[in-house]
Design a protein around this motif. Structure first.
Motif, PDB file in Angstrom:
ATOM      1  N   GLY A  53       0.810  -1.209   0.000  1.00  0.00           N
ATOM      2  CA  GLY A  53       0.000   0.000   0.000  1.00  0.00           C
ATOM      3  C   GLY A  53       0.840   1.255   0.000  1.00  0.00           C
ATOM      4  O   GLY A  53       0.550   2.210  -0.730  1.00  0.00           O
ATOM      5  N   VAL A  54       1.911   1.255   0.786  1.00  0.00           N
ATOM      6  CA  VAL A  54       2.810   2.409   0.840  1.00  0.00           C
ATOM      7  C   VAL A  54       3.466   2.639  -0.519  1.00  0.00           C
ATOM      8  O   VAL A  54       3.568   3.784  -0.990  1.00  0.00           O
ATOM      9  CB  VAL A  54       3.883   2.210   1.927  1.00  0.00           C
ATOM     10  CG1 VAL A  54       4.985   3.265   1.802  1.00  0.00           C
ATOM     11  CG2 VAL A  54       3.256   2.271   3.313  1.00  0.00           C
ATOM     12  N   ALA A  56       2.322   1.770  -3.448  1.00  0.00           N
ATOM     13  CA  ALA A  56       1.317   2.234  -4.405  1.00  0.00           C
ATOM     14  C   ALA A  56       0.975   3.703  -4.183  1.00  0.00           C
ATOM     15  O   ALA A  56       0.903   4.491  -5.129  1.00  0.00           O
ATOM     16  CB  ALA A  56       0.063   1.368  -4.301  1.00  0.00           C
ATOM     17  N   VAL A  57       0.771   4.067  -2.924  1.00  0.00           N
ATOM     18  CA  VAL A  57       0.427   5.459  -2.609  1.00  0.00           C
ATOM     19  C   VAL A  57       1.597   6.395  -2.905  1.00  0.00           C
ATOM     20  O   VAL A  57       1.421   7.499  -3.422  1.00  0.00           O
ATOM     21  CB  VAL A  57      -0.005   5.590  -1.135  1.00  0.00           C
ATOM     22  CG1 VAL A  57      -0.161   7.055  -0.742  1.00  0.00           C
ATOM     23  CG2 VAL A  57      -1.303   4.835  -0.891  1.00  0.00           C
ATOM     24  N   THR A  60       1.881   7.808  -6.321  1.00  0.00           N
ATOM     25  CA  THR A  60       0.890   8.803  -6.747  1.00  0.00           C
ATOM     26  C   THR A  60       1.294  10.221  -6.355  1.00  0.00           C
ATOM     27  O   THR A  60       0.651  11.179  -6.785  1.00  0.00           O
ATOM     28  CB  THR A  60      -0.484   8.499  -6.119  1.00  0.00           C
ATOM     29  OG1 THR A  60      -0.423   8.677  -4.697  1.00  0.00           O
ATOM     30  CG2 THR A  60      -0.926   7.075  -6.433  1.00  0.00           C
TER      31      THR A  60
END
Length: 213
Positions: A53-54, A56-57, A60
Motif C-alpha cells: 500500500g505504501v 502504491a500510494v 501517486t
C-alpha cells in the motif's frame, strides 16, 4: 540541432554523466533500502499489505510536489534531488521484492531448514536467489522511471540533463530553446535505454541458471 550539440558537447557530456551518476547511486541506495524493508515484512501478510500500500500510494505523489516540500528543510541543490529520486527508486523495488520473497515455494524453504540451514542462510542462499528475477524487474522499472524524475530535480537545481530541458522551456521562442529541450530529452531517453540494456546483461550474469526464463 547537430550544430548545437557540437558547440556544447562538453557541457552535454558532463550533464549526462551527472544524470547517470544521480540515477545509478539513487537506484542502488533505494534498492538496499527496499530489500531491507522487504526482508522485514514479507513473512507477515499484514506487513506485506502495508508495504504494498505504501509503495502504491507513494507513486501517486507528484514529483514536483515532493521536491517543493523538500525545499523547506533542505533548500536548493543535490540533497532534495537525492532524497526525492531515492524515494521514487525504492518504491517499485520494494513492491517486487515483497512479491518475489513471498512467492518463493515454501516447500523449498522447509527443505532448506530441514537440512539444518539457519534462517539467514535460507534467506541469502535460497529465498533471495529465487526472488532475484522479480526484484531485478523492479530495479529495471525503477531505473526507467527515475531517469525522468531526475530531470525534474532540476527544479531544485539538482544535477543532470534536466537543466537543459528547464533552460529550453524557460526560453521558448528564443534562440536554441527548442534545441536545448530536445537534446536534454533525447539524451535522457538514450541513457535510459543503455542502462536498461546493462541491467538485462547484469540479470543474465546474476540470475541462477536453473531459474532463467
Amino acid at each position: 540541432m547537430w550544430d548545437y550539440v557540437l558547440e556544447r558537447r562538453e557541457l552535454i557530456a558532463f550533464q549526462a554523466f551527472q544524470h547517470v551518476s544521480l540515477v545509478v547511486q539513487c537506484v542502488l541506495l533505494g534498492t538496499v533500502i527496499a530489500l531491507a524493508l522487504a526482508v522485514l515484512v514479507y513473512r507477515s501478510p499484514a506487513a506485506t499489505a502495508l508495504a504494498n500500500g505504501v509503495s502504491a500510494v507513494g507513486l501517486t505523489i507528484p514529483a514536483f510536489a515532493l521536491l517543493g516540500i523538500l525545499l523547506a528543510p533542505f533548500g536548493f541543490g543535490i540533497t532534495p534531488a537525492v532524497i526525492a529520486v531515492t524515494f521514487y527508486a525504492a518504491l517499485p523495488v520494494l513492491r517486487n521484492a515483497v512479491v518475489g520473497l513471498a512467492g518463493v515455494d515454501r516447500s523449498l524453504v522447509e527443505s532448506a531448514r530441514g537440512i539444518g540451514m539457519s534462517r539467514s542462510a535460507v534467506l541469502f542462499r535460497v529465498e533471495l536467489p529465487l526472488a532475484w528475477p522479480v526484484v531485478l524487474a523492479g530495479i529495471r522499472i525503477s531505473t526507467q522511471m527515475v531517469m525522468g524524475i531526475a530531470a525534474i530535480a532540476a527544479y531544485v537545481l539538482g544535477p543532470g540533463l534536466g537543466g537543459l530541458i528547464f533552460s529550453g522551456l524557460s526560453r521558448l521562442g528564443g534562440a536554441n530553446a527548442l534545441n536545448s529541450t530536445l537534446v536534454g530529452t533525447i539524451a535522457i531517453v538514450l541513457l535510459a535505454l543503455v542502462l536498461d540494456l546493462l541491467l538485462v546483461l547484469a540479470g543474465r550474469l546474476t540470475t541462477p541458471r536453473g531459474i532463467r526464463v
